[in-house]
Motif scaffolding. Structure first.
Motif, PDB file in Angstrom:
ATOM      1  N   LEU A  21      -1.318   7.095   4.624  1.00 47.54           N
ATOM      2  CA  LEU A  21      -1.763   5.824   5.197  1.00 47.54           C
ATOM      3  C   LEU A  21      -1.796   5.912   6.726  1.00 47.54           C
ATOM      4  O   LEU A  21      -0.824   6.314   7.349  1.00 47.54           O
ATOM      5  CB  LEU A  21      -0.830   4.687   4.776  1.00 47.54           C
ATOM      6  CG  LEU A  21      -1.077   3.326   5.448  1.00 47.54           C
ATOM      7  CD1 LEU A  21      -2.450   2.785   5.068  1.00 47.54           C
ATOM      8  CD2 LEU A  21       0.018   2.342   5.060  1.00 47.54           C
ATOM      9  N   ARG A  22      -2.933   5.531   7.295  1.00 44.93           N
ATOM     10  CA  ARG A  22      -3.066   5.391   8.739  1.00 44.93           C
ATOM     11  C   ARG A  22      -3.604   3.989   9.018  1.00 44.93           C
ATOM     12  O   ARG A  22      -4.672   3.637   8.524  1.00 44.93           O
ATOM     13  CB  ARG A  22      -4.041   6.421   9.311  1.00 44.93           C
ATOM     14  CG  ARG A  22      -3.692   7.878   8.992  1.00 44.93           C
ATOM     15  CD  ARG A  22      -2.461   8.330   9.764  1.00 44.93           C
ATOM     16  NE  ARG A  22      -2.274   9.763   9.631  1.00 44.93           N
ATOM     17  CZ  ARG A  22      -1.561  10.323   8.664  1.00 44.93           C
ATOM     18  NH1 ARG A  22      -0.990   9.565   7.740  1.00 44.93           N
ATOM     19  NH2 ARG A  22      -1.423  11.644   8.630  1.00 44.93           N
ATOM     20  N   VAL A  23      -2.873   3.215   9.805  1.00 44.06           N
ATOM     21  CA  VAL A  23      -3.359   1.891  10.201  1.00 44.06           C
ATOM     22  C   VAL A  23      -3.996   2.016  11.576  1.00 44.06           C
ATOM     23  O   VAL A  23      -3.341   2.394  12.547  1.00 44.06           O
ATOM     24  CB  VAL A  23      -2.227   0.857  10.232  1.00 44.06           C
ATOM     25  CG1 VAL A  23      -2.733  -0.463  10.793  1.00 44.06           C
ATOM     26  CG2 VAL A  23      -1.670   0.646   8.832  1.00 44.06           C
ATOM     27  N   ASN A  24      -5.297   1.738  11.633  1.00 40.67           N
ATOM     28  CA  ASN A  24      -6.032   1.873  12.884  1.00 40.67           C
ATOM     29  C   ASN A  24      -5.820   0.682  13.812  1.00 40.67           C
ATOM     30  O   ASN A  24      -5.642   0.846  15.018  1.00 40.67           O
ATOM     31  CB  ASN A  24      -7.531   2.020  12.605  1.00 40.67           C
ATOM     32  CG  ASN A  24      -7.818   3.206  11.715  1.00 40.67           C
ATOM     33  OD1 ASN A  24      -7.775   3.082  10.496  1.00 40.67           O
ATOM     34  ND2 ASN A  24      -8.088   4.357  12.314  1.00 40.67           N
ATOM     35  N   ILE A  29       0.834  -1.198   0.000  1.00 39.07           N
ATOM     36  CA  ILE A  29       0.000   0.000   0.000  1.00 39.07           C
ATOM     37  C   ILE A  29       0.871   1.251   0.000  1.00 39.07           C
ATOM     38  O   ILE A  29       0.642   2.196  -0.753  1.00 39.07           O
ATOM     39  CB  ILE A  29      -0.938   0.010   1.224  1.00 39.07           C
ATOM     40  CG1 ILE A  29      -1.960  -1.128   1.131  1.00 39.07           C
ATOM     41  CG2 ILE A  29      -1.666   1.352   1.330  1.00 39.07           C
ATOM     42  CD1 ILE A  29      -2.880  -1.201   2.316  1.00 39.07           C
ATOM     43  N   GLU A  30       1.886   1.240   0.849  1.00 43.10           N
ATOM     44  CA  GLU A  30       2.797   2.386   0.899  1.00 43.10           C
ATOM     45  C   GLU A  30       3.445   2.637  -0.457  1.00 43.10           C
ATOM     46  O   GLU A  30       3.536   3.780  -0.927  1.00 43.10           O
ATOM     47  CB  GLU A  30       3.876   2.158   1.954  1.00 43.10           C
ATOM     48  CG  GLU A  30       3.385   2.235   3.382  1.00 43.10           C
ATOM     49  CD  GLU A  30       4.526   2.147   4.381  1.00 43.10           C
ATOM     50  OE1 GLU A  30       4.447   2.800   5.420  1.00 43.10           O
ATOM     51  OE2 GLU A  30       5.503   1.431   4.104  1.00 43.10           O
ATOM     52  N   ILE A  45      -7.152  -6.249   9.046  1.00 44.86           N
ATOM     53  CA  ILE A  45      -6.500  -4.947   9.021  1.00 44.86           C
ATOM     54  C   ILE A  45      -7.548  -3.865   8.819  1.00 44.86           C
ATOM     55  O   ILE A  45      -8.331  -3.901   7.859  1.00 44.86           O
ATOM     56  CB  ILE A  45      -5.442  -4.867   7.899  1.00 44.86           C
ATOM     57  CG1 ILE A  45      -4.427  -6.008   8.054  1.00 44.86           C
ATOM     58  CG2 ILE A  45      -4.737  -3.523   7.924  1.00 44.86           C
ATOM     59  CD1 ILE A  45      -3.370  -6.007   6.981  1.00 44.86           C
ATOM     60  N   TYR A  46      -7.555  -2.901   9.696  1.00 42.06           N
ATOM     61  CA  TYR A  46      -8.418  -1.725   9.601  1.00 42.06           C
ATOM     62  C   TYR A  46      -7.493  -0.526   9.346  1.00 42.06           C
ATOM     63  O   TYR A  46      -6.637  -0.222  10.187  1.00 42.06           O
ATOM     64  CB  TYR A  46      -9.207  -1.510  10.891  1.00 42.06           C
ATOM     65  CG  TYR A  46      -9.984  -2.727  11.331  1.00 42.06           C
ATOM     66  CD1 TYR A  46     -11.309  -2.902  10.955  1.00 42.06           C
ATOM     67  CD2 TYR A  46      -9.392  -3.702  12.148  1.00 42.06           C
ATOM     68  CE1 TYR A  46     -12.026  -4.013  11.367  1.00 42.06           C
ATOM     69  CE2 TYR A  46     -10.104  -4.819  12.551  1.00 42.06           C
ATOM     70  CZ  TYR A  46     -11.414  -4.970  12.155  1.00 42.06           C
ATOM     71  OH  TYR A  46     -12.131  -6.088  12.561  1.00 42.06           O
ATOM     72  N   TYR A  47      -7.680   0.150   8.223  1.00 40.11           N
ATOM     73  CA  TYR A  47      -6.762   1.232   7.918  1.00 40.11           C
ATOM     74  C   TYR A  47      -7.493   2.387   7.225  1.00 40.11           C
ATOM     75  O   TYR A  47      -8.625   2.230   6.725  1.00 40.11           O
ATOM     76  CB  TYR A  47      -5.597   0.747   7.059  1.00 40.11           C
ATOM     77  CG  TYR A  47      -5.957   0.225   5.683  1.00 40.11           C
ATOM     78  CD1 TYR A  47      -5.831   1.013   4.553  1.00 40.11           C
ATOM     79  CD2 TYR A  47      -6.417  -1.099   5.523  1.00 40.11           C
ATOM     80  CE1 TYR A  47      -6.150   0.531   3.303  1.00 40.11           C
ATOM     81  CE2 TYR A  47      -6.732  -1.590   4.276  1.00 40.11           C
ATOM     82  CZ  TYR A  47      -6.600  -0.761   3.169  1.00 40.11           C
ATOM     83  OH  TYR A  47      -6.910  -1.255   1.923  1.00 40.11           O
ATOM     84  N   THR A  48      -6.857   3.532   7.188  1.00 38.90           N
ATOM     85  CA  THR A  48      -7.424   4.750   6.641  1.00 38.90           C
ATOM     86  C   THR A  48      -6.489   5.324   5.593  1.00 38.90           C
ATOM     87  O   THR A  48      -5.266   5.333   5.776  1.00 38.90           O
ATOM     88  CB  THR A  48      -7.613   5.796   7.753  1.00 38.90           C
ATOM     89  OG1 THR A  48      -8.435   5.251   8.771  1.00 38.90           O
ATOM     90  CG2 THR A  48      -8.255   7.066   7.219  1.00 38.90           C
ATOM     91  N   LEU A  49      -7.071   5.814   4.492  1.00 35.97           N
ATOM     92  CA  LEU A  49      -6.323   6.568   3.482  1.00 35.97           C
ATOM     93  C   LEU A  49      -6.876   7.975   3.431  1.00 35.97           C
ATOM     94  O   LEU A  49      -8.089   8.181   3.333  1.00 35.97           O
ATOM     95  CB  LEU A  49      -6.434   5.911   2.107  1.00 35.97           C
ATOM     96  CG  LEU A  49      -5.746   4.549   1.941  1.00 35.97           C
ATOM     97  CD1 LEU A  49      -5.947   4.031   0.522  1.00 35.97           C
ATOM     98  CD2 LEU A  49      -4.269   4.633   2.260  1.00 35.97           C
ATOM     99  N   LEU A  50      -5.994   8.938   3.520  1.00 34.40           N
ATOM    100  CA  LEU A  50      -6.385  10.342   3.407  1.00 34.40           C
ATOM    101  C   LEU A  50      -6.379  10.750   1.945  1.00 34.40           C
ATOM    102  O   LEU A  50      -5.393  10.531   1.254  1.00 34.40           O
ATOM    103  CB  LEU A  50      -5.429  11.225   4.207  1.00 34.40           C
ATOM    104  CG  LEU A  50      -5.277  10.897   5.688  1.00 34.40           C
ATOM    105  CD1 LEU A  50      -4.308  11.881   6.324  1.00 34.40           C
ATOM    106  CD2 LEU A  50      -6.612  10.912   6.384  1.00 34.40           C
TER     107      LEU A  50
END
Length: 447
Positions: A319-322, A304-305, A441-446
């Motif tokens: 990328l933010r991994v919650n 992803i990165e 995996i729970y993650y956020t993309l800005l």
């Protein structure tokens, strides 16, 4: 470069790749929250020797006896060997007479399929020689005399863990009278444990015929009681022997035959192999344990990165991994099958021994799977507790360390009980289908 752990409260209504897009704007950026399952790769290993000695700090130890057959795990046979130690040395007078010699056993553990188990006959035998004063392992056996001190039937009872059965087994032969004579004479044989061992080395508990279950007896509650009285007394007095955890050698011999099962491809110990059905198997008492790889999780996040960087000139800060959860969904337990023990992920050497590091004061610290939501033990372990159908733990920090390439964080872990001295205490097991061993995996993309 690592990613920023960002804890954002949110609710999920279903499982999908993009589960929620919020209209909020942190600065001038929208939030897109994602959820995905990453299948984890694993293999199995049969450890070549399992520590089965009882120690002074053993917890939930059992003298294991019986034969169990499982379509998944195969045949498991267990037998126990133990010394006895001096307990209450009641005075025996010249007027006293021998009454009986009774072995008191408390059955508080059941392993097997209650629906298929049958009665078994357990034999109590005198050991032929003293036990070696060393640590003992699952393959160790001891010779015993051919004539039993007693044999008794035992019916399968899957409820003994919550409602133990106390058994009183009279022992036959001359042993009781001989013990009485020694006690009446105040003989040196009964003054020390070592002298007593030379007279009576101990007992073996064994059941050679397949019955479908393995019984466990509590060594803390075992007593050998010699009863005596005078001719005008209406009740007997007892002179007893027990199994002191500090003074007696006690161990289990545990053998497994995997032929005709999905584990039949197990040929060589201490080498990884795959079950024929691709399943995830753990059986503590026999040393069958999974080797789990978390590398697919780290690779997913790195991908992803990289994809973000290719599109946005290396702007990986989007990328933010919650949260990352390890999830092992187990198959339903059979009737009477107790919950398995908590498990810990350990880093390991080539021979599957535990990998450790030395801290600043010279103490060995094992490399373990770090679980964010579990309080570590004093020795730095993170035991993942079982429920009816899943082992689950948050492993976000551990994956962050993997991506940061921390030299003390392991991608491959061997899963087993927290203590190496607890492996031979019971025969608890875990079975999971291949598609239920995953990382969530729970993650956020800005944007």
């Amino acid at each position: 470069m690592g990613w920023l752990l960002w804890l954002t409260p949110f609710l999920f209504s279903c499982e999908s790749d993009e589960i929620l897009s919020l209209p909020q704007e942190p600065g001038d950026q929208n939030l897109n929250l994602y959820f995905t399952d990453i299948p984890l790769s694993y293999s199995l290993v049969q450890l070549d020797s399992i520590f089965t000695s009882r120690t002074s700090n053993s917890i939930d130890y059992h003298l294991l006896v019986g034969n169990s057959r499982s379509e998944l795990f195969g045949n498991v046979q267990a037998q126990a060997f133990t010394e006895l130690t001096l307990d209450t040395r009641t005075e025996v007078t010249a007027e006293d007479e021998f009454d009986s010699l009774v072995l008191i056993l408390v059955n508080d553990y059941f392993y097997g399929d209650a629906s298929r188990a049958a009665d078994q006959t357990i034999g109590i035998y005198q050991l032929a020689d003293t036990l070696a004063r060393k640590s003992h392992y699952s393959q160790d056996k001891a010779e015993f005399l051919s004539d039993p001190l007693a044999e008794f039937p035992l019916s399968p009872n899957p409820d003994v863990d919550s409602s133990p059965d106390t058994l009183r087994i009279p022992l036959v032969g001359s042993l009781g009278q001989n013990l009485f004579d020694l006690a009446q004479a105040n003989a040196e044989t009964l003054q020390t444990d070592s002298a007593f061992r030379l007279f009576f080395p101990g007992i073996a508990l064994t059941s050679p015929v397949e019955s479908g279950f393995v019984a466990g007896f509590n060594p803390d509650l075992l007593r050998l009681a010699m009863y005596f009285s005078t001719s005008d007394e209406t009740s007997s007095t007892s002179y007893t022997f027990d199994i002191s955890a500090n003074r007696a050698i006690t161990y289990n011999n545990i053998e497994a035959d995997r032929s005709g099962t999905p584990l039949a491809s197990l040929v060589t110990e201490d080498e990884t192999f795959d079950a024929q059905d691709g399943g995830f198997y753990l059986q503590l008492g026999t040393g069958l344990t999974p080797v789990l790889s978390l590398q697919p999780v780290a690779d997913f996040i790195k991908n992803i990165e990289d994809s973000i960087g290719n599109i946005n000139n290396s702007d990986r800060s989007r990328l933010r991994v919650n949260r990352i959860d390890l999830y092992i969904g187990t198959t339903p337990l059979g009737e009477g099958q107790p919950l398995p023990e908590a498990i810990v992920g350990f880093g390991f050497e080539e021979d599957f021994s535990i990998k450790s590091d030395t801290n600043s004061i010279g103490t060995l610290i094992p490399r373990v799977l770090v679980a964010d939501d579990i309080q570590p033990t004093r020795s730095g372990l993170y035991p993942i507790p079982p429920t009816e159908s899943v082992f689950q733990a948050q492993i976000t920090r551990h994956i962050q360390s993997l991506i940061d390439e921390s030299p003390i964080t392991e991608a491959e872990l061997i899963l087993r009980s927290p203590s190496s001295t607890a492996l031979g205490n019971t025969l608890n097991q875990i079975v999971a289908e291949p598609d239920s061993v995953i990382a969530k995996i729970y993650y956020t993309l800005l944007e």
